[in-house]
Each structure stands twice: as structure tokens, then as C-alpha cells.
Design a protein around this motif. Structure first.
Motif, PDB file in Angstrom:
ATOM      1  N   SER A 157       0.842  -1.194   0.000  1.00  0.00           N
ATOM      2  CA  SER A 157       0.000   0.000   0.000  1.00  0.00           C
ATOM      3  C   SER A 157       0.875   1.241   0.000  1.00  0.00           C
ATOM      4  N   ASP A 158       0.384   2.283  -0.650  1.00  0.00           N
ATOM      5  CA  ASP A 158       1.103   3.555  -0.668  1.00  0.00           C
ATOM      6  C   ASP A 158       1.177   4.221   0.700  1.00  0.00           C
ATOM      7  N   ASN A 179       2.633   8.659  -1.710  1.00  0.00           N
ATOM      8  CA  ASN A 179       1.721   8.646  -0.585  1.00  0.00           C
ATOM      9  C   ASN A 179       0.370   9.253  -0.971  1.00  0.00           C
ATOM     10  N   ARG A 180       0.381  10.334  -1.750  1.00  0.00           N
ATOM     11  CA  ARG A 180      -0.856  10.943  -2.234  1.00  0.00           C
ATOM     12  C   ARG A 180      -1.595  10.026  -3.206  1.00  0.00           C
ATOM     13  N   ARG A 181      -0.861   9.258  -3.971  1.00  0.00           N
ATOM     14  CA  ARG A 181      -1.464   8.340  -4.941  1.00  0.00           C
ATOM     15  C   ARG A 181      -2.419   7.377  -4.255  1.00  0.00           C
ATOM     16  N   ASN A 182      -2.008   6.856  -3.085  1.00  0.00           N
ATOM     17  CA  ASN A 182      -2.895   6.105  -2.197  1.00  0.00           C
ATOM     18  C   ASN A 182      -3.441   4.809  -2.808  1.00  0.00           C
ATOM     19  N   LEU A 183      -2.653   4.153  -3.640  1.00  0.00           N
ATOM     20  CA  LEU A 183      -3.076   2.876  -4.220  1.00  0.00           C
ATOM     21  C   LEU A 183      -2.652   1.723  -3.321  1.00  0.00           C
ATOM     22  N   SER A 184      -3.309   0.589  -3.494  1.00  0.00           N
ATOM     23  CA  SER A 184      -2.964  -0.612  -2.730  1.00  0.00           C
ATOM     24  C   SER A 184      -3.448  -1.840  -3.489  1.00  0.00           C
ATOM     25  N   LYS A 224      -7.084  11.786   0.112  1.00  0.00           N
ATOM     26  CA  LYS A 224      -6.097  12.605   0.817  1.00  0.00           C
ATOM     27  C   LYS A 224      -6.036  14.042   0.319  1.00  0.00           C
ATOM     28  N   GLY A 225      -6.978  14.434  -0.509  1.00  0.00           N
ATOM     29  CA  GLY A 225      -6.988  15.793  -1.020  1.00  0.00           C
ATOM     30  C   GLY A 225      -7.568  15.842  -2.417  1.00  0.00           C
ATOM     31  N   SER A 226      -7.168  16.852  -3.163  1.00  0.00           N
ATOM     32  CA  SER A 226      -7.676  16.973  -4.533  1.00  0.00           C
ATOM     33  C   SER A 226      -7.126  15.846  -5.385  1.00  0.00           C
ATOM     34  N   PRO A 227      -7.936  15.311  -6.317  1.00  0.00           N
ATOM     35  CA  PRO A 227      -7.495  14.189  -7.154  1.00  0.00           C
ATOM     36  C   PRO A 227      -6.275  14.554  -8.010  1.00  0.00           C
TER      37      PRO A 227
END
Length: 288
Positions: free
Chosen positions: A91-92, A101-106, A250-253
Motif C-alpha cells: 500500500s502507498d 503517498n498521495r497516490r494512495n493505491l494498494s 487525501k486531497g484533490s485528485p
């Protein structure tokens, strides 16, 4: 007349004793014990490396188990067939890089593997011996494996390949085809083994795979963008649209068309670190 008879008896007796000794020696030779192979089990951990784990971190080891048969060619070389089941995932959230970290993929995946390996002992390895019962070794070969990455959204599990999270199978990206869930890998590794009795070996092995897929993690190229995933009739985004870009949590896409999502130049990799235990098979071999 007595002496010739005695002489002949002595000759017959000596011949019978000699023949008996020779037969016993040949029988022992014909029944010489030889180790021909071993059936073993492996248990340990598996670690993924790829677009989500670019640092080579060993922080998400997951279970790996296997069964194998090793055929002894001689005291130095063996051939092995090894079947394994393992889990991989990352996981990111573990990444300190700001973009990752912003990408937030897993992802997670169950992986079934069948490998063919050649093993080479550095030292002569002879089970049952007092002095030649330990050896480090090198191993290498190839494997074929099946995987199927998945992720969770609102607590629900979704397999990622059918969703085409990078636009596979959509009209906007006709050149991006759904990836295969079966691939192969080149293997290289090494370990140590020790014979604890005439029937049992134990060992420790690390085995690295250079796979021929970049989709163990469902991440490879660039973002397809929201246009590749039309909204539902209710105007709600589809599951594919939500899983292709998780950065909004985590914020704007950040998932705009053409922005890097992964690195397609490098294939994914993984390693297993396993303890092994095996039962030896023997046969009786004639040296004459």
C-alpha cells in the motif's frame, strides 16, 4: 593315499569359504545404500517489489508455503520441482515519497506458482555422513504463476483486472489490452541445508523472482482519467473510476489523463524466504 584326499578337502573347503566371502561381498555391493531424492515442505514469507514498493522494503512479508521434490544427480547437483502458494500485497500508505503517498493505491493477491530449479552445493553433501552433512547452495530456474490482484473499497473486495483501471479495453485506449493473470519468472537464490539424520534434511532458502509482468499490483503506466470511466445512471462514479485514482481520499485528485501512475519500464518482482524440511528417499545400488 591319505594326503591327496586331505589336500582335496582343504582345497574344496578353501574354495567354498572364498566363494562365500565373494558372494557376501557382491551382495553387500549390490545392496549399497544410495540417496536418490527428497520430498520436502517449505514455509516462510513472501515480499513484493514494484510500482508501489520502489524502495525494496521488506515490511509487508506475507505467508508462503510449498511442497517440492528434489532429485539427486550426485553429491553436488540436484533438480527440483517446487509448487508454492503465497500472498503478496502493498500500500502507498507505507511510502514516504509525497507523490506515492498521495497516490494512495494498494493491492493484494493470492499467487500459485510452479517452479523448476537446479541446485548446486558448494560442498559435497552426503546425508548420513558425519562430516559432509552441511552445505550452502545456489539455486536457479524458472516458474509459471497465476495471480489476481484485488483491492477494497468501502469494505468490499474487488478484483482489479476486470475493471481495467488504466483504461484497458476502453475506446479511449484501444492499445491497452487486459493483462494476463498468468505469467512467468526467472529465479535466482541460495540457501543452507543440514542433514539432521539419515532420513531428514532442514534448510533455509531465499529465492528472488524477476517476473515478466508489470501488473502484479495492477499499476504500470499512466492515469486513464475520469473520461475513461463514465458515471453510473445515478451520476455516481463507478467502482473502476474510484479505484483507478484513490488520491481524493487525501486531497484533490491527481489522476489526470497522462499523468504517471506507475513505471512501465520495470517489471514487478518478489522474493520468498523459507524454512524447509524434507524426508529422504533411498535405493540399493550395485557398483559392479
Amino acid at each position: 593315499m591319505l594326503k591327496p584326499i586331505l589336500y582335496s578337502k582343504y582345497i574344496v573347503f578353501i574354495w567354498l569359504v572364498s566363494a562365500g566371502c565373494l558372494f557376501a561381498e557382491r551382495a553387500a555391493a549390490q545392496n549399497e545404500l544410495e540417496y536418490v531424492g527428497e520430498l520436502g515442505f517449505s514455509v516462510g514469507g513472501a515480499q513484493y517489489f514494484g510500482d508501489l514498493n520502489t524502495r525494496g522494503a521488506l515490511n509487508t512479508l506475507k505467508p508462503a508455503i510449498g511442497i517440492y521434490y528434489r532429485k539427486y544427480m550426485n553429491d553436488y547437483v540436484g533438480l527440483r520441482a517446487h509448487a508454492r502458494f503465497m500472498q503478496l500485497g502493498y500500500s502507498d500508505v507505507y511510502n514516504k515519497n509525497e507523490f506515492q503517498n498521495r497516490r494512495n493505491l494498494s493491492f493484494n493477491t493470492n499467487l500459485w506458482e510452479l517452479s523448476l530449479q537446479g541446485d548446486f552445493n558448494f560442498f559435497r553433501f552426503e546425508p548420513g555422513s558425519l562430516y559432509e552433512r552441511f552445505s550452502p547452495y545456489l539455486t536457479g530456474g524458472a516458474s509459471i504463476f497465476h495471480y489476481n490482484p484485488y483491492a477494497y473499497l468501502n469494505g468490499v473486495k474487488y478484483f482489479l483486472q476486470p475493471l481495467g483501471t488504466e483504461g484497458q479495453g476502453t475506446a479511449l485506449y484501444p492499445d491497452r489490452k487486459p493483462y494476463s493473470l498468468v505469467s512467468y519468472a526467472w529465479l535466482i537464490g541460495g540457501g543452507f541445508k543440514y542433514n539432521i539424520s539419515k532420513k531428514v534434511n532442514v534448510g533455509l532458502e531465499a529465492l528472488y523472482r524477476f517476473t515478466q509482468t508489470d501488473y502484479l499490483d495492477d499499476v504500470s503506466t499512466t492515469y486513464a482519467g475520469p473520461a475513461a470511466f463514465p458515471a453510473l445512471p445515478s451520476s455516481q462514479p463507478t467502482v473502476a473510476a474510484q479505484l483507478q485514482d484513490r488520491s481524493s481520499v487525501k486531497g484533490s485528485p491527481i489522476g489526470v489523463i497522462g499523468r504517471q501512475r506507475g513505471n512501465s519500464r520495470d517489471k514487478d518482482q518478489f522474493v520468498t524466504i523459507e524454512l524447509t524440511i524434507s524426508i529422504l528417499f533411498t535405493s540399493y545400488n550395485c557398483k559392479f
